[in-house]
Design an enzyme around this catalytic site. Structure first.
Site, PDB file in Angstrom:
ATOM      1  N   LEU A  11       2.207  -6.540  -9.016  1.00 54.40           N
ATOM      2  CA  LEU A  11       2.333  -6.988  -7.638  1.00 54.40           C
ATOM      3  C   LEU A  11       1.065  -6.735  -6.807  1.00 54.40           C
ATOM      4  O   LEU A  11       0.332  -5.740  -7.006  1.00 54.40           O
ATOM      5  CB  LEU A  11       3.393  -6.343  -7.086  1.00 54.40           C
ATOM      6  CG  LEU A  11       5.080  -6.744  -7.669  1.00 54.40           C
ATOM      7  CD1 LEU A  11       5.928  -5.925  -6.891  1.00 54.40           C
ATOM      8  CD2 LEU A  11       5.292  -8.193  -7.349  1.00 54.40           C
ATOM      9  N   ASP A  12       0.452  -7.874  -6.263  1.00 58.26           N
ATOM     10  CA  ASP A  12      -0.732  -7.614  -5.702  1.00 58.26           C
ATOM     11  C   ASP A  12      -0.448  -6.836  -4.206  1.00 58.26           C
ATOM     12  O   ASP A  12       0.729  -6.219  -3.984  1.00 58.26           O
ATOM     13  CB  ASP A  12      -1.308  -8.973  -5.275  1.00 58.26           C
ATOM     14  CG  ASP A  12      -0.636  -9.888  -4.252  1.00 58.26           C
ATOM     15  OD1 ASP A  12       0.319  -9.358  -3.263  1.00 58.26           O
ATOM     16  OD2 ASP A  12      -0.358 -11.177  -4.347  1.00 58.26           O
ATOM     17  N   LYS A  13      -1.739  -6.540  -3.581  1.00 59.34           N
ATOM     18  CA  LYS A  13      -1.397  -5.332  -2.588  1.00 59.34           C
ATOM     19  C   LYS A  13      -0.597  -5.810  -1.377  1.00 59.34           C
ATOM     20  O   LYS A  13       0.187  -4.931  -0.772  1.00 59.34           O
ATOM     21  CB  LYS A  13      -3.004  -5.321  -1.838  1.00 59.34           C
ATOM     22  CG  LYS A  13      -2.865  -4.318  -0.725  1.00 59.34           C
ATOM     23  CD  LYS A  13      -4.543  -4.122  -0.436  1.00 59.34           C
ATOM     24  CE  LYS A  13      -4.668  -3.299   0.987  1.00 59.34           C
ATOM     25  NZ  LYS A  13      -5.853  -2.955   1.498  1.00 59.34           N
TER      26      LYS A  13
END
Length: 269
Positions: A132-134
């Protein structure tokens, strides 16, 4: 997000050679081999090797890329600090990832990572199963079982991923259908398996988006092709495993039934 629809189910798997046998006959570097065996991370394995702590067939190897033919008995030929490999107990857990954390063990820019959530837990080395991206949050899996992780993230056989996405407008039917039909972004075709409006406000809306595979920033890119911006993105389910009421930043082990349900047709899992 008051309504929690039933999460998408896993897709049918093809018979024949599967994730369990995919590595047979392949050659991988020594560091990658140790990582795939679930002993440690690939970065840590490379450090052990360069320090002269790892041997193959009784001979110390200093090259992390030293090629090894993958086989079921390969672990018996490896030693760390002169000791046979002791396969770690397998762990499978889910985390409710908070927004703002990077999905990596170490970040070169010094940003906080998801491993902050495990501080003091005494867990062995675990790798994230997918990403999951930031700016995204929600359900993120971790394990030290590379075979299981590969089956979960397999783009053709792995379970669907379900997201709830707050957007900066009220999408119309044409925009939704375009994303279902598929669009091209930077030469790559992107689409959603399912997309629907969960609820709308005066200027914003929440969408449910189901993906068959998770490409890099796929939902954000897909929505951007329709001039739709993302305000919040939460993964709420992987296959039949729902995030439920797990608090943000908290984690829990998967039950045996949950673990098996995510990859029901892989031999030996």
């Amino acid at each position: 997000m008051n309504r929690r629809p039933p999460p998408a189910s896993s897709r049918p798997r093809r018979s024949g050679a599967g994730a369990a046998s995919a590595g047979t006959g392949l050659r991988h570097g020594l560091a990658r081999t140790l990582s795939k065996l679930g002993v440690c991370s690939r970065t840590e394995a490379a450090r052990w090797i360069s320090e002269g702590r790892v041997s193959v067939d009784g001979r110390v190897v200093l090259d992390p890329e030293f090629p090894l033919l993958q086989s079921p008995t390969l672990a018996q030929r490896l030693r760390v600090d002169g000791q046979p490999l002791q396969g770690p107990a397998r762990h499978y857990l889910m985390l409710n990832k908070p927004r703002g954390l990077v999905t990596t063990a170490r970040d070169e820019h010094g940003r906080d990572t998801v491993y902050r959530c495990f501080d003091g837990a005494g867990l062995p080395w675990l790798a994230p199963v997918g990403r999951l991206d930031k700016a995204s949050e929600g359900l993120l899996l971790f394990s030290n079982d590379p075979q299981w992780a590969a089956a979960v993230t397999d783009p053709e056989r792995g379970p669907d991923k379900t997201y709830h996405v707050q957007v900066d407008c009220r999408p119309d039917a044409t925009q939704l259908q375009n994303m279902l039909d598929g669009v091209v972004d930077e030469g790559e075709r992107l689409s959603a398996r399912h997309i629907a409006v969960l609820r709308e406000g005066e200027r914003h809306a929440w969408l449910e988006v189901v993906l068959e595979e998770g490409r890099n920033r796929q939902i954000r890119r897909l929505l951007a092709t329709q001039d739709i911006g993302v305000l919040r993105l939460v993964r709420v389910a992987i296959g039949g495993l729902a995030l439920g009421d797990l608090p943000k930043g908290a984690w829990r082990p998967l039950s045996e039934d949950e673990r098996r349900a995510l990859v029901p047709d892989v031999p030996g899992l």
